[in-house]
Design a protein around this motif. Structure first.
Motif, PDB file in Angstrom:
ATOM      1  N   THR A  49       0.747   3.343   3.197  1.00  0.00           N
ATOM      2  CA  THR A  49       1.282   2.698   4.410  1.00  0.00           C
ATOM      3  C   THR A  49       2.275   1.633   3.981  1.00  0.00           C
ATOM      4  OG1 THR A  49      -0.600   1.174   4.380  1.00  0.00           O
ATOM      5  CG2 THR A  49      -0.793   3.117   5.779  1.00  0.00           C
TER       6      THR A  49
ATOM      7  N   GLU B 288      -2.692  -6.238   7.055  1.00  0.00           N
ATOM      8  CA  GLU B 288      -2.133  -5.314   8.038  1.00  0.00           C
ATOM      9  C   GLU B 288      -1.060  -6.048   8.828  1.00  0.00           C
ATOM     10  OE1 GLU B 288      -4.374  -2.291  10.796  1.00  0.00           O
ATOM     11  OE2 GLU B 288      -4.135  -4.184  11.889  1.00  0.00           O
TER      12      GLU B 288
ATOM     13  N   GLU C 127      -5.678  -7.056   1.283  1.00  0.00           N
ATOM     14  CA  GLU C 127      -4.732  -6.160   1.943  1.00  0.00           C
ATOM     15  C   GLU C 127      -4.463  -6.682   3.348  1.00  0.00           C
ATOM     16  OE1 GLU C 127      -4.228  -1.412   3.122  1.00  0.00           O
ATOM     17  OE2 GLU C 127      -5.989  -2.132   1.994  1.00  0.00           O
TER      18      GLU C 127
ATOM     19  N   ASN D 268       0.838  -1.182   0.000  1.00  0.00           N
ATOM     20  CA  ASN D 268       0.000   0.000   0.000  1.00  0.00           C
ATOM     21  C   ASN D 268       0.880   1.242   0.000  1.00  0.00           C
ATOM     22  OD1 ASN D 268      -1.760   2.186   0.821  1.00  0.00           O
ATOM     23  ND2 ASN D 268      -3.234   0.632   1.436  1.00  0.00           N
TER      24      ASN D 268
ATOM     25  N   HIS E  84      -6.676  -7.221   6.449  1.00  0.00           N
ATOM     26  CA  HIS E  84      -7.341  -5.953   6.758  1.00  0.00           C
ATOM     27  C   HIS E  84      -8.592  -5.765   5.904  1.00  0.00           C
ATOM     28  CE1 HIS E  84      -7.728  -1.795   8.021  1.00  0.00           C
ATOM     29  NE2 HIS E  84      -7.778  -1.417   6.747  1.00  0.00           N
TER      30      HIS E  84
ATOM     31  N   ASN F  19       3.576  -0.924   6.576  1.00  0.00           N
ATOM     32  CA  ASN F  19       2.635  -1.581   7.474  1.00  0.00           C
ATOM     33  C   ASN F  19       1.559  -2.401   6.783  1.00  0.00           C
ATOM     34  OD1 ASN F  19       3.934  -0.330   9.679  1.00  0.00           O
ATOM     35  ND2 ASN F  19       2.693   1.506   9.430  1.00  0.00           N
ATOM     36  N   HIS F  20       1.427  -2.271   5.464  1.00  0.00           N
ATOM     37  CA  HIS F  20       0.412  -3.018   4.738  1.00  0.00           C
ATOM     38  C   HIS F  20       1.027  -3.619   3.479  1.00  0.00           C
ATOM     39  CE1 HIS F  20      -3.596  -1.501   6.546  1.00  0.00           C
ATOM     40  NE2 HIS F  20      -2.614  -1.241   7.403  1.00  0.00           N
TER      41      HIS F  20
ATOM     42  N   GLY G 276       0.606 -10.895  10.145  1.00  0.00           N
ATOM     43  CA  GLY G 276      -0.446  -9.931  10.439  1.00  0.00           C
ATOM     44  C   GLY G 276      -1.809 -10.539  10.204  1.00  0.00           C
TER      45      GLY G 276
ATOM     46  N   LYS H  98     -11.929 -11.214   6.033  1.00  0.00           N
ATOM     47  CA  LYS H  98     -11.341 -10.203   6.904  1.00  0.00           C
ATOM     48  C   LYS H  98     -10.981 -10.806   8.258  1.00  0.00           C
ATOM     49  CE  LYS H  98     -12.116  -5.461   8.488  1.00  0.00           C
ATOM     50  NZ  LYS H  98     -13.026  -4.300   8.452  1.00  0.00           N
TER      51      LYS H  98
ATOM     52  N   ASP I 106       2.253  -2.417  12.324  1.00  0.00           N
ATOM     53  CA  ASP I 106       1.361  -1.256  12.299  1.00  0.00           C
ATOM     54  C   ASP I 106       1.049  -0.842  13.737  1.00  0.00           C
ATOM     55  OD1 ASP I 106      -0.903   0.498  12.101  1.00  0.00           O
ATOM     56  OD2 ASP I 106      -1.250  -0.302  10.090  1.00  0.00           O
TER      57      ASP I 106
ATOM     58  N   ARG J 235      -1.396   0.546  14.903  1.00  0.00           N
ATOM     59  CA  ARG J 235      -2.802   0.350  15.228  1.00  0.00           C
ATOM     60  C   ARG J 235      -3.141  -1.105  15.527  1.00  0.00           C
ATOM     61  NH1 ARG J 235      -4.628   3.236   9.788  1.00  0.00           N
ATOM     62  NH2 ARG J 235      -2.865   1.901   9.176  1.00  0.00           N
ATOM     63  N   SER J 236      -2.217  -2.006  15.272  1.00  0.00           N
ATOM     64  CA  SER J 236      -2.470  -3.426  15.541  1.00  0.00           C
ATOM     65  C   SER J 236      -2.192  -3.748  17.001  1.00  0.00           C
ATOM     66  CB  SER J 236      -1.592  -4.305  14.647  1.00  0.00           C
ATOM     67  OG  SER J 236      -0.231  -4.180  15.021  1.00  0.00           O
TER      68      SER J 236
END
Length: 315
Positions: free
Chosen positions: A135, A177, A175, A132, A167, A138-139, A164, A152, A181, A183-184
């Motif tokens: 990001t 994550e 995608e 991504n 996402h 992270n992605h 991961g 998901k 990241d 946020r994880s």
């Protein structure tokens, strides 16, 4: 009557002599050339007369021949170099392709061995096809989507450890994550049997590859070198997947807690092949023991039939 002057007679005689000499020389050259009049004198005259022309002709012919050979060699070397360059490029391409196939085979072999050693997981192999742009660290994007059964929040791993979660799943790609990241949040536990300290692993905002295990009490039983695995708490991540190794312990803000800096088990900058855990079960060794059949026979149970040996004795 006019009498011719002596000067005119002398001029006529001189002209006749010159003509005679020229004719004689031409005759000598002609007969010498056809080998019908071969005398030392004639041969010498022919050599002296024709030698300059032969020398010039020979020199010019030699230069032309040498130039022709040079041109031929130039074109021959050019063609040879072109063929050798094409062969060299082809060999380089084959070597590169062979090395790439060898690397891919090694990665797929590791993934196959991981599948064999983790029968509790249903693994779907996938290839990283991009990152991504917003990001980058992270992605990642993989070539498996909802058409392949990806959904998901499914867990993504490699034979080395945890990568991961899904996402977002699209029909043909997904995608992912990464656990780097910020946020994880991954429920984690110290693998060492005499510790089993639980915590939460998160990414950090100041680094694209660092992860920390947070919420650790100051007197907790955790040391450098401890291996951190998923705890299975929360139900998102299966239990027992390697996350990383403790490299150092640092005090958190306020000093009441500390956090562990981890070295990730996965090199997130070199991700090429991953696997999506589409389903998982508890390992066989972790399943609760099955209830055993009662040892006492029931009151209405029928007696066991006699064996052939007993029947023979009864007879």
């Amino acid at each position: 009557m006019k009498i011719p002057s002596n000067n005119n007679n002398f001029s006529a005689k001189r002209l006749l002599v010159v003509i005679f000499v020229v004719i004689s020389v031409l005759c000598i050259i002609f007969f010498a050339a056809i080998s019908r009049f071969n005398t030392p004198l004639a041969h010498a005259i022919v050599i002296n007369v024709l030698a300059p022309f032969q020398s010039v002709t020979s020199a010019v012919s030699g230069k032309i021949s040498a130039f022709g050979d040079y041109v031929h060699d130039v074109f021959y070397v050019y063609d040879q170099n072109r063929e050798l360059k094409a062969e060299n490029d082809d060999l380089k391409s084959k070597v590169t392709r062979a090395a790439e196939l060898e690397s891919e085979n090694a990665r797929l072999s590791q993934l196959l061995n991981y599948r064999t050693n983790t029968p509790q997981f249903d693994l779907l192999p996938a290839t990283v096809i991009g990152r991504n742009s917003s990001t980058w660290s992270n992605h990642i994007i993989i070539n498996r989507g909802s058409n392949d059964g990806v959904d998901k929040n499914m867990t993504v791993v490699t034979p080395d450890g945890l990568v991961g979660t899904i996402h977002e799943a699209y029909p043909a790609y997904s995608e992912v994550e990464l656990i780097t990241d910020p946020r994880s949040a991954v429920g984690a536990i110290v693998q060492r049997a005499d510790s089993r300290l639980a915590g939460v692993v998160k990414g950090t905002a100041d680094s694209s590859s660092a992860i920390n295990m947070t919420n650790i009490p100051q007197n907790a039983n955790i040391v450098e070198g401890d291996i951190i695995v998923t705890s299975g708490f929360g139900g998102m991540y299966p239990k027992g997947i390697v996350i990383g190794t403790v490299t150092s312990l640092k005090n958190d803000i306020g000093g009441l807690l500390q956090y562990a800096v981890l070295y990730p088990a996965v090199d997130f900058q070199k991700l090429e092949d991953v696997a999506v855990i589409t389903n998982y079960r508890e390992p066989v060794s972790a399943l609760p023991p099955q209830p055993q059949a009662p040892t006492q026979p029931a009151a209405n149970a029928q007696p066991a039939p006699a064996t052939n040996q007993n029947q023979g004795e009864a007879k």
